[in-house]
Design a protein around this motif. Structure first.
Motif, PDB file in Angstrom:
ATOM      1  N   ALA A 113      -2.985 -15.184 -23.126  1.00  0.00           N
ATOM      2  CA  ALA A 113      -3.799 -16.267 -22.982  1.00  0.00           C
ATOM      3  C   ALA A 113      -3.150 -17.275 -22.100  1.00  0.00           C
ATOM      4  O   ALA A 113      -3.056 -17.305 -20.546  1.00  0.00           O
ATOM      5  N   GLU A 114      -1.596 -17.525 -22.705  1.00  0.00           N
ATOM      6  CA  GLU A 114      -0.979 -18.029 -21.685  1.00  0.00           C
ATOM      7  C   GLU A 114       0.166 -17.963 -20.005  1.00  0.00           C
ATOM      8  O   GLU A 114       1.066 -18.693 -19.946  1.00  0.00           O
ATOM      9  N   ILE A 115       0.378 -15.741 -20.468  1.00  0.00           N
ATOM     10  CA  ILE A 115       0.248 -15.631 -19.071  1.00  0.00           C
ATOM     11  C   ILE A 115      -0.143 -16.223 -17.667  1.00  0.00           C
ATOM     12  O   ILE A 115      -1.026 -15.543 -17.771  1.00  0.00           O
ATOM     13  N   LYS A 116       0.985 -16.397 -16.739  1.00  0.00           N
ATOM     14  CA  LYS A 116       0.186 -17.027 -15.376  1.00  0.00           C
ATOM     15  C   LYS A 116       0.280 -15.860 -14.876  1.00  0.00           C
ATOM     16  O   LYS A 116       1.382 -15.247 -14.884  1.00  0.00           O
ATOM     17  N   PRO A 117      -0.416 -15.444 -13.793  1.00  0.00           N
ATOM     18  CA  PRO A 117      -0.368 -13.994 -12.721  1.00  0.00           C
ATOM     19  C   PRO A 117       0.599 -14.556 -11.817  1.00  0.00           C
ATOM     20  O   PRO A 117       0.708 -15.700 -11.269  1.00  0.00           O
ATOM     21  N   ASP A 118       1.641 -13.164 -11.076  1.00  0.00           N
ATOM     22  CA  ASP A 118       2.674 -13.388 -10.470  1.00  0.00           C
ATOM     23  C   ASP A 118       1.911 -13.559  -9.318  1.00  0.00           C
ATOM     24  O   ASP A 118       1.121 -12.658  -8.158  1.00  0.00           O
ATOM     25  N   THR A 119       2.302 -14.318  -8.405  1.00  0.00           N
ATOM     26  CA  THR A 119       1.254 -14.585  -6.357  1.00  0.00           C
ATOM     27  C   THR A 119       2.749 -14.785  -5.954  1.00  0.00           C
ATOM     28  O   THR A 119       2.383 -14.731  -4.845  1.00  0.00           O
ATOM     29  N   ARG A 120       4.472 -14.311  -6.423  1.00  0.00           N
ATOM     30  CA  ARG A 120       4.443 -14.068  -5.483  1.00  0.00           C
ATOM     31  C   ARG A 120       4.594 -12.563  -4.475  1.00  0.00           C
ATOM     32  O   ARG A 120       3.573 -11.918  -5.088  1.00  0.00           O
ATOM     33  N   ARG A 121       5.237 -12.538  -2.851  1.00  0.00           N
ATOM     34  CA  ARG A 121       5.007 -11.304  -2.610  1.00  0.00           C
ATOM     35  C   ARG A 121       5.548 -10.599  -2.069  1.00  0.00           C
ATOM     36  O   ARG A 121       6.844 -11.759  -1.659  1.00  0.00           O
ATOM     37  N   TRP A 122       6.422  -9.954  -2.075  1.00  0.00           N
ATOM     38  CA  TRP A 122       7.453  -8.649  -2.414  1.00  0.00           C
ATOM     39  C   TRP A 122       7.358  -8.289  -1.234  1.00  0.00           C
ATOM     40  O   TRP A 122       6.533  -7.716  -0.300  1.00  0.00           O
ATOM     41  N   ARG A 123       8.408  -8.687  -0.458  1.00  0.00           N
ATOM     42  CA  ARG A 123       9.148  -7.926   1.081  1.00  0.00           C
ATOM     43  C   ARG A 123       9.831  -6.791   0.963  1.00  0.00           C
ATOM     44  O   ARG A 123      11.076  -7.427   1.265  1.00  0.00           O
ATOM     45  N   THR A 124       9.457  -5.748   1.420  1.00  0.00           N
ATOM     46  CA  THR A 124      10.632  -5.227   1.364  1.00  0.00           C
ATOM     47  C   THR A 124      11.520  -4.939   3.272  1.00  0.00           C
ATOM     48  O   THR A 124      12.492  -4.566   3.043  1.00  0.00           O
ATOM     49  N   ARG A 125       9.674  -4.852   4.225  1.00  0.00           N
ATOM     50  CA  ARG A 125      10.521  -4.996   5.418  1.00  0.00           C
ATOM     51  C   ARG A 125       9.489  -5.070   6.045  1.00  0.00           C
ATOM     52  O   ARG A 125       8.518  -4.672   5.705  1.00  0.00           O
ATOM     53  N   ASP A 126       9.830  -4.715   7.817  1.00  0.00           N
ATOM     54  CA  ASP A 126       8.709  -5.021   8.789  1.00  0.00           C
ATOM     55  C   ASP A 126       7.885  -4.081   8.449  1.00  0.00           C
ATOM     56  O   ASP A 126       8.425  -2.958   7.675  1.00  0.00           O
ATOM     57  N   ASP A 127       6.420  -4.486   8.491  1.00  0.00           N
ATOM     58  CA  ASP A 127       5.184  -3.160   8.891  1.00  0.00           C
ATOM     59  C   ASP A 127       5.785  -2.382  10.049  1.00  0.00           C
ATOM     60  O   ASP A 127       6.638  -2.715  11.366  1.00  0.00           O
ATOM     61  N   LEU A 128       5.715  -0.890   9.294  1.00  0.00           N
ATOM     62  CA  LEU A 128       5.943   0.586  10.789  1.00  0.00           C
ATOM     63  C   LEU A 128       5.682   0.681  11.532  1.00  0.00           C
ATOM     64  O   LEU A 128       3.973   0.959  11.289  1.00  0.00           O
ATOM     65  N   VAL A 129       6.094   0.643  12.879  1.00  0.00           N
ATOM     66  CA  VAL A 129       5.159   0.382  13.555  1.00  0.00           C
ATOM     67  C   VAL A 129       4.499   2.606  14.148  1.00  0.00           C
ATOM     68  O   VAL A 129       5.843   2.241  14.529  1.00  0.00           O
ATOM     69  N   ILE A 130       4.134   3.627  13.589  1.00  0.00           N
ATOM     70  CA  ILE A 130       4.381   5.104  13.805  1.00  0.00           C
ATOM     71  C   ILE A 130       3.914   4.888  15.368  1.00  0.00           C
ATOM     72  O   ILE A 130       2.679   5.178  15.069  1.00  0.00           O
ATOM     73  N   PRO A 131       4.210   5.646  16.614  1.00  0.00           N
ATOM     74  CA  PRO A 131       3.061   5.478  18.259  1.00  0.00           C
ATOM     75  C   PRO A 131       2.848   6.980  17.469  1.00  0.00           C
ATOM     76  O   PRO A 131       2.897   7.834  17.241  1.00  0.00           O
ATOM     77  N   SER A 132       1.130   7.006  17.929  1.00  0.00           N
ATOM     78  CA  SER A 132       0.812   8.060  18.138  1.00  0.00           C
ATOM     79  C   SER A 132       0.776   8.705  19.333  1.00  0.00           C
ATOM     80  O   SER A 132       1.002   8.607  20.663  1.00  0.00           O
ATOM     81  N   GLU A 133       1.072  10.641  18.831  1.00  0.00           N
ATOM     82  CA  GLU A 133       1.353  11.591  20.093  1.00  0.00           C
ATOM     83  C   GLU A 133       0.448  12.379  20.434  1.00  0.00           C
ATOM     84  O   GLU A 133      -0.300  13.058  18.940  1.00  0.00           O
ATOM     85  N   PRO A 134      -0.075  13.070  21.305  1.00  0.00           N
ATOM     86  CA  PRO A 134      -1.401  14.136  20.883  1.00  0.00           C
ATOM     87  C   PRO A 134      -0.496  15.467  20.181  1.00  0.00           C
ATOM     88  O   PRO A 134       1.393  15.253  19.954  1.00  0.00           O
ATOM     89  N   LEU A 135      -1.517  16.118  19.375  1.00  0.00           N
ATOM     90  CA  LEU A 135      -1.003  16.918  18.940  1.00  0.00           C
ATOM     91  C   LEU A 135      -0.253  18.054  19.878  1.00  0.00           C
ATOM     92  O   LEU A 135      -0.689  18.499  20.966  1.00  0.00           O
ATOM     93  N   ARG A 136       0.685  19.361  19.693  1.00  0.00           N
ATOM     94  CA  ARG A 136       0.949  20.317  19.774  1.00  0.00           C
ATOM     95  C   ARG A 136       0.579  21.386  19.236  1.00  0.00           C
ATOM     96  O   ARG A 136       1.398  21.401  17.799  1.00  0.00           O
ATOM     97  N   VAL A 137       0.382  21.936  19.653  1.00  0.00           N
ATOM     98  CA  VAL A 137      -0.074  23.645  19.582  1.00  0.00           C
ATOM     99  C   VAL A 137       0.132  24.337  19.998  1.00  0.00           C
ATOM    100  O   VAL A 137       0.430  24.721  20.737  1.00  0.00           O
ATOM    101  N   ARG A 138       0.575  25.239  19.380  1.00  0.00           N
ATOM    102  CA  ARG A 138       1.255  26.402  19.501  1.00  0.00           C
ATOM    103  C   ARG A 138       1.116  28.174  20.018  1.00  0.00           C
ATOM    104  O   ARG A 138       0.109  28.144  18.811  1.00  0.00           O
TER     105      ARG A 138
END
Length: 66
Positions: free
Chosen positions: A41-66
């Motif tokens: 009951a005495e444990i307080k919740p962890d309010t820290r935020r873990w930051r591993t890296r910046d948000d990764l933005v993946i550019p979208s490409e059209p699908l390539r069908v062979r």
């Protein structure tokens, strides 16, 4: 955590019947459960935020069908 153990050999010698030993064990278990509940009951919740890296933005490409 400097709590004394609830089971002491001298205290066990004072108990004459099995019912007394069972009652003592039950009381010890209930006291331990209360201590655990109080600690959780005495444990307080962890309010820290873990930051591993910046948000990764993946550019979208059209699908390539062979």
């Amino acid at each position: 955590m400097t709590e004394n153990l609830p089971i002491e050999p001298d205290a066990r010698r004072c108990e004459e019947t099995l019912a007394e030993r069972v009652a003592r064990a039950r009381r010890i278990r209930e006291e331990a459960a209360e201590r655990v509940a109080r600690r959780y009951a005495e444990i307080k919740p962890d309010t820290r935020r873990w930051r591993t890296r910046d948000d990764l933005v993946i550019p979208s490409e059209p699908l390539r069908v062979r």
